[in-house]
Scaffold this active site. Structure first.
Site, mmCIF file in Angstrom:
data_model
loop_
_atom_site.group_PDB
_atom_site.id
_atom_site.type_symbol
_atom_site.label_atom_id
_atom_site.label_comp_id
_atom_site.label_asym_id
_atom_site.label_seq_id
_atom_site.Cartn_x
_atom_site.Cartn_y
_atom_site.Cartn_z
ATOM 1 N N GLY A 161 -12.449 0.917 -0.725
ATOM 2 C CA GLY A 161 -12.283 -0.615 0.189
ATOM 3 C C GLY A 161 -12.528 -0.370 1.548
ATOM 4 O O GLY A 161 -12.868 -1.323 2.265
ATOM 5 N N ASP A 165 -1.115 -4.560 -0.050
ATOM 6 C CA ASP A 165 -0.679 -5.572 -0.977
ATOM 7 C C ASP A 165 0.814 -5.358 -1.224
ATOM 8 O O ASP A 165 1.463 -5.811 -0.830
ATOM 9 C CB ASP A 165 -1.796 -5.571 -2.175
ATOM 10 C CG ASP A 165 -1.658 -6.676 -3.069
ATOM 11 O OD1 ASP A 165 -0.807 -7.681 -2.882
ATOM 12 O OD2 ASP A 165 -2.092 -6.743 -4.246
ATOM 13 N N THR A 166 0.921 -4.733 -2.548
ATOM 14 C CA THR A 166 2.361 -4.325 -2.838
ATOM 15 C C THR A 166 2.854 -3.158 -2.045
ATOM 16 O O THR A 166 4.026 -3.218 -1.912
ATOM 17 C CB THR A 166 2.405 -4.138 -4.123
ATOM 18 O OG1 THR A 166 1.855 -2.738 -4.416
ATOM 19 C CG2 THR A 166 2.014 -5.071 -5.130
ATOM 20 N N GLY A 167 2.064 -2.575 -1.425
ATOM 21 C CA GLY A 167 2.441 -1.428 -0.679
ATOM 22 C C GLY A 167 2.505 -0.064 -1.132
ATOM 23 O O GLY A 167 2.796 0.908 -0.739
ATOM 24 N N ASP A 188 -13.814 -5.211 -3.074
ATOM 25 C CA ASP A 188 -14.360 -5.327 -4.581
ATOM 26 C C ASP A 188 -13.455 -6.077 -5.611
ATOM 27 O O ASP A 188 -12.429 -6.169 -5.603
ATOM 28 C CB ASP A 188 -14.781 -4.091 -5.054
ATOM 29 C CG ASP A 188 -13.680 -3.372 -5.767
ATOM 30 O OD1 ASP A 188 -12.434 -3.296 -5.245
ATOM 31 O OD2 ASP A 188 -13.687 -3.168 -6.996
ATOM 32 N N ARG A 207 -18.744 -5.750 -2.625
ATOM 33 C CA ARG A 207 -18.447 -5.086 -1.363
ATOM 34 C C ARG A 207 -19.369 -5.455 -0.174
ATOM 35 O O ARG A 207 -18.668 -5.225 0.885
ATOM 36 C CB ARG A 207 -18.267 -3.612 -1.419
ATOM 37 C CG ARG A 207 -17.131 -2.970 -2.464
ATOM 38 C CD ARG A 207 -17.027 -1.463 -2.750
ATOM 39 N NE ARG A 207 -16.607 -0.980 -3.663
ATOM 40 C CZ ARG A 207 -15.029 -0.712 -3.879
ATOM 41 N NH1 ARG A 207 -14.371 -1.144 -2.943
ATOM 42 N NH2 ARG A 207 -14.571 -0.464 -5.076
HETATM 43 P P1 IMP Z 1 -1.154 -2.057 -3.317
HETATM 44 O O1 IMP Z 1 -0.948 -0.841 -3.682
HETATM 45 O O2 IMP Z 1 -0.736 -3.212 -4.214
HETATM 46 O O3 IMP Z 1 -0.669 -2.195 -1.819
HETATM 47 O O4 IMP Z 1 -2.778 -2.113 -3.373
HETATM 48 C C1 IMP Z 1 -3.683 -1.790 -2.344
HETATM 49 C C2 IMP Z 1 -5.019 -1.512 -2.690
HETATM 50 O O5 IMP Z 1 -5.365 -2.505 -3.965
HETATM 51 C C3 IMP Z 1 -6.102 -1.856 -1.734
HETATM 52 O O6 IMP Z 1 -6.478 -0.706 -1.126
HETATM 53 C C4 IMP Z 1 -7.364 -2.522 -2.662
HETATM 54 O O7 IMP Z 1 -8.135 -1.567 -2.982
HETATM 55 C C5 IMP Z 1 -6.683 -3.168 -3.662
HETATM 56 N N1 IMP Z 1 -6.442 -4.553 -3.603
HETATM 57 C C6 IMP Z 1 -5.210 -5.192 -3.331
HETATM 58 N N2 IMP Z 1 -5.231 -6.455 -3.116
HETATM 59 C C7 IMP Z 1 -6.556 -6.921 -2.994
HETATM 60 C C8 IMP Z 1 -7.789 -7.856 -2.887
HETATM 61 O O8 IMP Z 1 -7.070 -8.966 -2.779
HETATM 62 N N3 IMP Z 1 -8.887 -7.719 -3.170
HETATM 63 C C9 IMP Z 1 -9.401 -6.382 -3.425
HETATM 64 N N4 IMP Z 1 -8.796 -5.501 -3.391
HETATM 65 C C10 IMP Z 1 -7.362 -5.417 -3.206
#
Ligand code: IMP
Length: 179
Positions: free
Chosen positions: A46, A104-106, A160, A166
């Site tokens: 990403g 996003d969630t971290g 994506d 992308r």
């Molecule tokens: P987390 O572990 O929930 O913080 O997710 C992080 C990863 O999820 C990012 O590096 C993205 O690859 C993917 N991601 C989270 N939200 C989005 C979004 O809105 N669009 C696309 N990819 C996302």
């Protein structure tokens, strides 16, 4: 099947913010790295567009490497991380800046930072283009943040949906509704 796209962050807004972030990074790291170089680690896939643009705006000497993890299927995190690629350049004793597309969630970034810390970098900071604080499960300190967004699923500028979109230059809202 056509998808409907609404632009959330324009190309011009992204360009301006990337230049601002690079200026902050230059100013913060210049006194730290001396004759050395910053090690930028982009998170695949990403952040490949953001990492390339940010790197080209940096004035200080920098090396770049990438790591890849898999955590998502569709629009939801599986909560399970698979390490697909580790950085090849050694991290120990280096000033490392991790470059991510979105926190996003971290969960993903928390796991990545823990893993990188095991290799004893001189410093470890995070630059994320996007942050969705409303979805936070794990608090991750973001040292350089591009934009805070609401709880939207976004695509474009490297992000994506199922490996598509992308190459879009803007950050757009993903909506699977048929037009
Ligand atoms: P987390 O572990 O929930 O913080 O997710 C992080 C990863 O999820 C990012 O590096 C993205 O690859 C993917 N991601 C989270 N939200 C989005 C979004 O809105 N669009 C696309 N990819 C996302």
């Amino acid at each position: 099947m056509p998808y409907r796209f609404d632009v959330l962050i324009s190309k011009a807004q992204i360009e301006k913010r990337v230049a601002e972030l690079a200026a902050h990074i230059d100013a913060d790291y210049a006194p730290l790295i001396g004759k050395g170089s910053l090690l930028v680690i982009g998170i695949l896939k990403g952040s490949f567009v953001f990492t390339a643009d940010l790197l080209r705006q940096l004035s200080l000497p920098a090396q770049v490497d990438f790591l890849e993890v898999a955590s998502y299927q569709g629009t939801e995190s599986t909560g399970y991380l698979r390490w697909l690629r580790e950085p090849r350049i050694g991290i120990e004793g280096r000033h490392v800046l991790v470059v991510e597309d979105i926190v996003d969630t971290g969960v993903t970034m928390n796991a990545i930072l823990h893993k990188l810390k095991e290799n004893r970098p001189a410093s470890l900071k995070l630059c994320s283009l996007l942050h969705k604080p409303s979805r936070q499960k794990v608090a991750v300190p973001i040292d350089y943040k591009g934009f805070t967004i609401e709880d939207y699923f976004v695509i474009g500028y490297g992000l994506d949906y199922e490996e598509k979109y992308r190459q879009i230059s803007e950050i757009v809202l993903f909506s699977p509704e048929r037009t």
